[in-house]
Motif scaffolding. Structure first.
Motif, PDB file in Angstrom:
ATOM      1  N   ARG A  61       0.839  -1.205   0.000  1.00  0.00           N
ATOM      2  CA  ARG A  61       0.000   0.000   0.000  1.00  0.00           C
ATOM      3  C   ARG A  61       0.870   1.250   0.000  1.00  0.00           C
ATOM      4  N   PHE A  62       1.947   1.232   0.798  1.00  0.00           N
ATOM      5  CA  PHE A  62       2.875   2.360   0.838  1.00  0.00           C
ATOM      6  C   PHE A  62       3.511   2.602  -0.526  1.00  0.00           C
ATOM      7  N   LEU A  63       3.923   1.518  -1.213  1.00  0.00           N
ATOM      8  CA  LEU A  63       4.561   1.665  -2.521  1.00  0.00           C
ATOM      9  C   LEU A  63       3.611   2.275  -3.547  1.00  0.00           C
ATOM     10  N   PHE A  64       2.341   1.861  -3.529  1.00  0.00           N
ATOM     11  CA  PHE A  64       1.385   2.470  -4.452  1.00  0.00           C
ATOM     12  C   PHE A  64       1.174   3.942  -4.130  1.00  0.00           C
ATOM     13  N   ALA A  65       1.061   4.272  -2.849  1.00  0.00           N
ATOM     14  CA  ALA A  65       0.891   5.678  -2.468  1.00  0.00           C
ATOM     15  C   ALA A  65       2.105   6.502  -2.896  1.00  0.00           C
ATOM     16  N   LEU A  66       3.299   5.926  -2.731  1.00  0.00           N
ATOM     17  CA  LEU A  66       4.514   6.611  -3.161  1.00  0.00           C
ATOM     18  C   LEU A  66       4.520   6.809  -4.666  1.00  0.00           C
ATOM     19  N   ARG A  67       4.106   5.768  -5.397  1.00  0.00           N
ATOM     20  CA  ARG A  67       4.073   5.878  -6.872  1.00  0.00           C
ATOM     21  C   ARG A  67       3.126   6.984  -7.310  1.00  0.00           C
ATOM     22  N   TRP A  68       1.940   7.075  -6.693  1.00  0.00           N
ATOM     23  CA  TRP A  68       1.000   8.130  -7.096  1.00  0.00           C
ATOM     24  C   TRP A  68       1.557   9.506  -6.731  1.00  0.00           C
ATOM     25  N   ARG A  69       2.226   9.585  -5.597  1.00  0.00           N
ATOM     26  CA  ARG A  69       2.827  10.863  -5.201  1.00  0.00           C
ATOM     27  C   ARG A  69       3.916  11.290  -6.189  1.00  0.00           C
ATOM     28  N   LEU A  70       4.785  10.353  -6.564  1.00  0.00           N
ATOM     29  CA  LEU A  70       5.841  10.671  -7.535  1.00  0.00           C
ATOM     30  C   LEU A  70       5.251  10.998  -8.903  1.00  0.00           C
ATOM     31  N   GLY A  71       4.187  10.254  -9.267  1.00  0.00           N
ATOM     32  CA  GLY A  71       3.535  10.534 -10.538  1.00  0.00           C
ATOM     33  C   GLY A  71       2.971  11.941 -10.593  1.00  0.00           C
ATOM     34  N   ALA A  72       2.384  12.392  -9.481  1.00  0.00           N
ATOM     35  CA  ALA A  72       1.861  13.760  -9.419  1.00  0.00           C
ATOM     36  C   ALA A  72       2.994  14.776  -9.465  1.00  0.00           C
ATOM     37  N   LEU A  73       4.074  14.488  -8.750  1.00  0.00           N
ATOM     38  CA  LEU A  73       5.202  15.411  -8.678  1.00  0.00           C
ATOM     39  C   LEU A  73       5.880  15.585 -10.035  1.00  0.00           C
TER      40      LEU A  73
END
Length: 197
Positions: A61-73
């Motif tokens: 779950r953390f990795l997906f949240a990180l991926r979406w955060r990086l994708g937005a950034l």
């Protein structure tokens, strides 16, 4: 459980005719004890009921949240990078019989858009700044006489950056994401069996 790519490519799936310019990135199997040849729709419904990436637990779950955060950034998930913009949907390649087949439901919890859903296989796709990917699910006879779910991930990277991105996330997929997805989907199948027994 991780399988060789031939576990997907050796079977006569309809997806092959649509994805000749994609490569097979991953093939994974999920145990579905007691499943019969007609249980693929029930398994698909069980996976949908289990929820998408947000329903995964712990590190996945953390990795997906990180991926979406990086994708937005970094702008990887902008609309201009997606289906119908940077790439065309493989739905545009469908022959008439697949175009007339059910697509499967849209899901707010999944970033993948439905392409088609048949008695033994289904396909969903996504596109962003890193890759155009297809998730293919197939229903195959298992070693013990029942049937099992297989997932193949087919990819067309977005240039050199896309290839580097796929290589960088490979260890996380194999060590964290796919094992977590396996637990989620196999729990979903067992829950289905309890409800229907």
């Amino acid at each position: 459980m991780r399988l060789p790519k031939s576990a997907h490519t050796s079977l006569p799936w309809r997806i092959h005719e649509l994805t000749r310019d994609f490569s097979v990135e991953d093939v994974w199997s999920f145990r579905t004890p007691g499943a019969g040849p007609g249980d693929f729709p029930a398994m698909l419904e069980a996976t949908r009921a289990a929820g998408g990436p947000a329903a995964l637990r712990g590190p996945a779950r953390f990795l997906f949240a990180l991926r979406w955060r990086l994708g937005a950034l970094f702008g990887w998930d902008r609309v201009s990078s997606g289906l119908g913009r940077r790439v065309t949907s493989i739905r545009d390649r469908l022959p008439d019989d697949l175009r007339a087949a059910p697509r499967g439901p849209e899901s707010a919890s999944l970033p993948l858009r439905p392409v088609y859903e048949l008695e033994r296989e289904s396909a969903r796709e996504l596109a962003n700044g890193t890759v155009h990917a297809v998730m293919h699910l197939g229903w195959v006879p298992g070693a013990k006489g029942d049937h099992e779910l297989r997932m193949a991930v087919l990819v067309r990277p977005n240039g050199r950056f896309g290839r580097l991105y796929l290589a960088a996330i490979a260890p996380f997929r194999y060590l964290v994401v796919y094992p977590a997805l396996t637990r989620q989907w196999e729990r979903a199948w067992r829950a289905h069996l309890r409800r229907t027994s």
